[in-house]
Design a protein around this motif. Structure first.
Motif, PDB file in Angstrom:
ATOM      1  N   UNK A 199       0.973  -0.926  -0.016  1.00 62.59           N
ATOM      2  CA  UNK A 199       0.218  -0.383   0.290  1.00 62.59           C
ATOM      3  C   UNK A 199       0.782   1.507  -0.276  1.00 62.59           C
ATOM      4  N   UNK A 200       2.506   1.569   0.390  1.00 57.98           N
ATOM      5  CA  UNK A 200       2.659   2.220   0.714  1.00 57.98           C
ATOM      6  C   UNK A 200       3.452   2.497  -1.113  1.00 57.98           C
ATOM      7  N   UNK A 201       3.865   1.564  -1.733  1.00 57.48           N
ATOM      8  CA  UNK A 201       4.089   1.872  -3.134  1.00 57.48           C
ATOM      9  C   UNK A 201       4.431   3.134  -3.270  1.00 57.48           C
ATOM     10  N   UNK A 202       5.087   3.977  -3.652  1.00 60.54           N
ATOM     11  CA  UNK A 202       4.850   4.865  -4.770  1.00 60.54           C
ATOM     12  C   UNK A 202       5.788   4.637  -6.590  1.00 60.54           C
ATOM     13  N   UNK A 203       5.559   5.336  -7.210  1.00 57.87           N
ATOM     14  CA  UNK A 203       5.744   5.610  -8.426  1.00 57.87           C
ATOM     15  C   UNK A 203       7.482   5.160  -8.100  1.00 57.87           C
ATOM     16  N   UNK A 204       8.357   5.781  -7.903  1.00 59.58           N
ATOM     17  CA  UNK A 204       9.756   4.928  -7.717  1.00 59.58           C
ATOM     18  C   UNK A 204       9.735   3.444  -7.543  1.00 59.58           C
ATOM     19  N   UNK A 205       8.850   3.208  -6.920  1.00 58.76           N
ATOM     20  CA  UNK A 205       9.001   1.578  -6.152  1.00 58.76           C
ATOM     21  C   UNK A 205       8.427   1.189  -7.479  1.00 58.76           C
ATOM     22  N   UNK A 206       7.524   1.508  -8.180  1.00 62.40           N
ATOM     23  CA  UNK A 206       6.409   1.214  -9.400  1.00 62.40           C
ATOM     24  C   UNK A 206       7.487   0.948 -10.626  1.00 62.40           C
ATOM     25  N   UNK A 207       8.661   1.907 -10.891  1.00 58.80           N
ATOM     26  CA  UNK A 207       9.154   2.036 -11.993  1.00 58.80           C
ATOM     27  C   UNK A 207      10.505   0.296 -11.279  1.00 58.80           C
ATOM     28  N   UNK A 208      10.809   0.252 -10.449  1.00 55.18           N
ATOM     29  CA  UNK A 208      11.764  -0.379  -9.578  1.00 55.18           C
ATOM     30  C   UNK A 208      11.527  -2.025 -10.121  1.00 55.18           C
ATOM     31  N   UNK A 209      10.063  -1.931 -10.355  1.00 58.73           N
ATOM     32  CA  UNK A 209       9.056  -3.031 -10.151  1.00 58.73           C
ATOM     33  C   UNK A 209       9.341  -3.593 -11.536  1.00 58.73           C
ATOM     34  N   UNK A 210       9.282  -2.721 -12.273  1.00 57.49           N
ATOM     35  CA  UNK A 210       9.214  -2.602 -14.092  1.00 57.49           C
ATOM     36  C   UNK A 210      10.413  -2.979 -14.185  1.00 57.49           C
ATOM     37  N   UNK A 211      11.438  -2.432 -13.562  1.00 53.39           N
ATOM     38  CA  UNK A 211      12.961  -2.684 -14.071  1.00 53.39           C
ATOM     39  C   UNK A 211      12.931  -4.077 -13.497  1.00 53.39           C
ATOM     40  N   UNK A 212      13.462  -4.632 -12.813  1.00 58.83           N
ATOM     41  CA  UNK A 212      13.167  -5.994 -12.152  1.00 58.83           C
ATOM     42  C   UNK A 212      12.648  -6.887 -13.049  1.00 58.83           C
ATOM     43  N   UNK A 213      11.122  -6.786 -14.111  1.00 59.10           N
ATOM     44  CA  UNK A 213      10.591  -7.636 -14.639  1.00 59.10           C
ATOM     45  C   UNK A 213      11.256  -7.394 -16.141  1.00 59.10           C
TER      46      UNK A 213
END
Length: 716
Positions: free
Chosen positions: A468-482
């Motif tokens: 729930x606390x994820x922000x745009x930076x966390x989402x970009x990091x998740x996309x980079x990992x994927x």
């Protein structure tokens, strides 16, 4: 340590446990479809690390696709061994090539090109070859085959003739020349292709003992997934990686060997124990993917394969009979349609019913044999308003719209102050990239673009739910990992895919279309071995289904056309399951009997001289085996060659563009006397009849007063 190792083995079935509990020494795992092979080998690695047999940085796990390698890394990370290298053959080789090239050669290694076609275009232009887009793709594929078969431009022609290969409408000599010039183009541009990555790495390891010693010091234990898909070049590289040691585990299924056209062969898997004396062999047969009904059909189809003692030669391998572990489901069905259009419309209607009953679009797949079958299906689905995605194209994170979206999201990281929910932030950003709350109208590229952006939106929602606390930076990091692991999000829409591109995937519902002779097996399958590979391809398609499997075929290609097709011969053993309509030749009408005669296996062609069966395409073209001497009149043949040389010079094209050597020999031996006879010769189509027909026939018209010429060269 021992307690942790035992924990790794918990939850494995007896066969999987046998794989995992013996991490040392050579092992061959024959793993049927859906039997948990990835689970078995990742637990084997984890057990080896937990028990102290492996050091994680000394293990190299190799597979064939970036998606499979990403899945393996994800599972290993979940088992507490994140530092094991899991890569594709090309990725592992490229990493070594980039590291060792400066030491062995000096300077930076050549750039790797993603596509061969541009260089093929230039090479063809230099040779004044006129190749259309399809021929260019075929030529690029043949260049790839020659490299993975470890052939050079000098050795290609003999190997191609022996295997009856012909690509892009070129004979073996012309293709060999194109391969040579393609290499020259790449050298001039200082680039290499993906096969060169493997070839150059093999060269470094083979020619530089110091480099080989470094690699042997780095990696001590090897696991190779999908081993039935290994080609000779990959096997050579693996041998150099392993060296004199024996800690290698290979996993594969001979029944899923469907890539012989790329040079892959299950022989490496089947001969593993012979090459590694004392190797342990484990068979995984418990299928956890599909219902007993689906598995029963798959076993029946595979059981119809040629037996080792059959008249056509040995079967590829003793098949693994799968044992279903799931509860019962609906029986597979077989539906006949009048034509391809009716079949596509019927499939679209069936998909609508499934969606209406609550089946998720992402859990439905329509599978077909050739990409040409996709168009009618796409049109029918679009008219029905059913969202779909065509699999087998660009990787998700390589798509232009996805790359642009990720760049926009990176720019939004600093401005995300937490005042809005993550999903709202992502939707606002992607609106600037063309996303809208409602699906794009129409089909094709526009719809696929929206589906890609929608997948990112839904992925953001998933991340917000789990974190729930994820922000745009966390989402970009998740996309980079994927992106690094090629772990694409699920895109909403049913899947359209060829049987080849569906391998390794699974869905709740599979609709398998085009189950007729001519498509399964495809007409191009002109040898017993190729026909059996088509059977395995159908087996792969069947075993993609978890819950429901529905097969269909069409009697005619176009509406109103004559119903000349026959149900696939591969379904005959399953007539008790699918109904009498599955039996080959089940139609009792006179039309059906005529269709059976038309689609029956062709009588083998024999040598006109000795009567032996002709094995290769080149032999069948000239009607004579390689061991028998030519039966043409040499003077006539030389006259034809002289005419071809003059004509090619006048037209400004290479001689083989007029007629290949094999076609010229066939003409000389057949001695046609009219256009009809000339056109029956393989390699002489309507276009060449119009261009060259009269000139060729003139060669065989005897001069006035010469009645003996017609009999020369035939022993008359």
């Amino acid at each position: 340590m021992a307690e942790g190792a035992d924990t790794v083995l918990e939850g494995l079935d007896p066969e999987q446990r046998e794989v995992a509990a013996h991490p040392s020494g050579p092992m061959a795992v024959l793993a049927g479809a859906g039997t948990g092979k990835t689970r078995a080998i990742t637990h084997r690695i984890a057990f080896g690390v937990a028990s102290g047999v492996y050091h994680p940085s000394r293990v190299l796990a190799v597979t064939f696709t970036a998606r499979a390698a990403g899945e393996m890394r994800t599972r290993l990370r979940g088992l507490g061994v994140p530092h094991v290298q899991a890569r594709t053959f090309h990725s592992a080789a490229l990493r070594q090539l980039q590291f060792f090239w400066p030491q062995a050669v000096g300077g930076a290694p050549p750039d790797v090109v993603a596509q061969k076609v541009p260089a093929v275009v230039e090479a063809a232009g230099r040779l004044r070859l006129r190749l259309d887009r399809a021929a260019l793709r075929d030529a690029a594929a043949e260049i790839e085959w020659s490299k993975v078969s470890m052939l050079t431009a000098q050795t290609y022609a003999a190997a191609a003739r022996a295997g009856g290969r012909q690509a892009a409408g070129l004979d073996a000599t012309a293709m060999a020349r194109l391969i040579q010039v393609y290499g020259e183009v790449c050298d001039e541009r200082h680039v290499i292709d993906f096969e060169d990555v493997l070839l150059l790495t093999v060269g470094l390891l083979d020619e530089h003992p110091r480099i080989a010693a470094q690699v042997h010091g780095q990696y001590r234990h090897f696991v190779v997934d999908e081993y039935q898909d290994v080609n000779p070049l990959q096997q050579k590289l693996l041998d150099l990686w392993v060296g004199e040691r024996s800690d290698v585990c290979v996993v594969g299924d001979p029944a899923q060997s469907i890539y012989s056209f790329t040079g892959a062969s299950a022989d490496h898997l089947l001969s593993f124990s012979a090459r590694h004396p004392g190797a342990r062999t484990v068979r995984l047969v418990r299928n956890y993917r599909s219902t007993p009904q689906v598995i029963h059909l798959a076993n029946l189809v595979l059981a119809g394969a040629r037996r080792p003692d059959g008249p056509a030669g040995r079967s590829l391998a003793p098949s693994l009979e799968l044992v279903a572990q799931r509860r019962d489901g609906p029986a597979p069905t077989l539906q006949r349609y009048d034509d391809d259009v009716a079949e596509a419309q019927g499939v679209a209607a069936r998909v609508q019913d499934l969606l209406g009953s609550g089946v998720a679009a992402s859990e439905i797949a329509v599978l077909f044999r050739t990409n040409g079958q996709s168009q009618a299906l796409e049109s029918a689905l679009a008219r029905s308003g059913v969202p779909y995605l065509v699999r087998g194209g660009e990787r998700f994170f390589a798509r232009a719209e996805v790359r642009s979206a990720v760049l926009l999201l990176r720019g939004a990281v600093r401005s995300d102050d937490g005042s809005s929910a993550l999903g709202e932030v992502v939707r606002a950003v992607l609106a600037g990239a063309g996303w809208s709350p409602e699906p794009a109208e129409g089909s094709g590229a526009t719809r696929e673009r929206w589906e890609s952006l929608q997948a990112l939106v839904l992925l953001a929602d998933d991340l917000a739910r789990t974190t729930p606390a994820a922000r745009a930076g966390d989402f970009v990091a998740e996309l980079d990992r994927r992106a690094a692991e090629q772990h694409a999000p699920t895109v909403q829409g049913i899947t359209l895919a060829s049987l080849h591109s569906a391998k390794g995937l699974e869905w709740d519902v599979v609709l398998l279309v085009g189950c007729s002779d001519g498509l399964l097996p495809i007409t191009l399958a002109d040898t017993p071995e190729r026909v059996e590979e088509e059977r395995r391809l159908l087996y792969v398609g069947i075993t993609r289904a978890r819950e429901r499997l529905e097969l269909s075929w069409a009697g005619a290609r176009t509406p109103g056309g004559r119903s000349s097709r026959q149900v696939s011969r591969f379904l005959a053993p399953a007539a008790a399951v699918l109904g009498e309509g599955a039996a080959a030749g089940a139609r009792p009408t006179s039309e059906g009997r005529r269709a059976r005669r038309r689609t029956a296996p062709r009588t083998p062609r024999t040598c006109r001289t000795c009567g032996s069966i002709l094995d290769t395409a080149g032999e069948r073209k000239v009607g004579r085996c390689a061991n028998c001497p030519p039966t043409y009149d040499e003077a006539t043949f030389e006259q034809l060659r002289a005419w071809r040389k003059e004509r090619s010079a006048a037209d400004g094209v290479p001689a083989f563009v007029v007629f290949t050597d094999a076609t010229l020999v066939a003409i000389a031996e057949t001695r046609p006397t009219d256009r009809s006879a000339l056109q029956r010769i393989s390699g002489v189509g309507e276009r060449k009849i119009e261009l060259y027909g009269d000139a060729v026939l003139e060669v065989f018209r005897p001069a006035a007063g010469d009645s003996s010429r017609a009999g020369r060269g035939r022993g008359e």
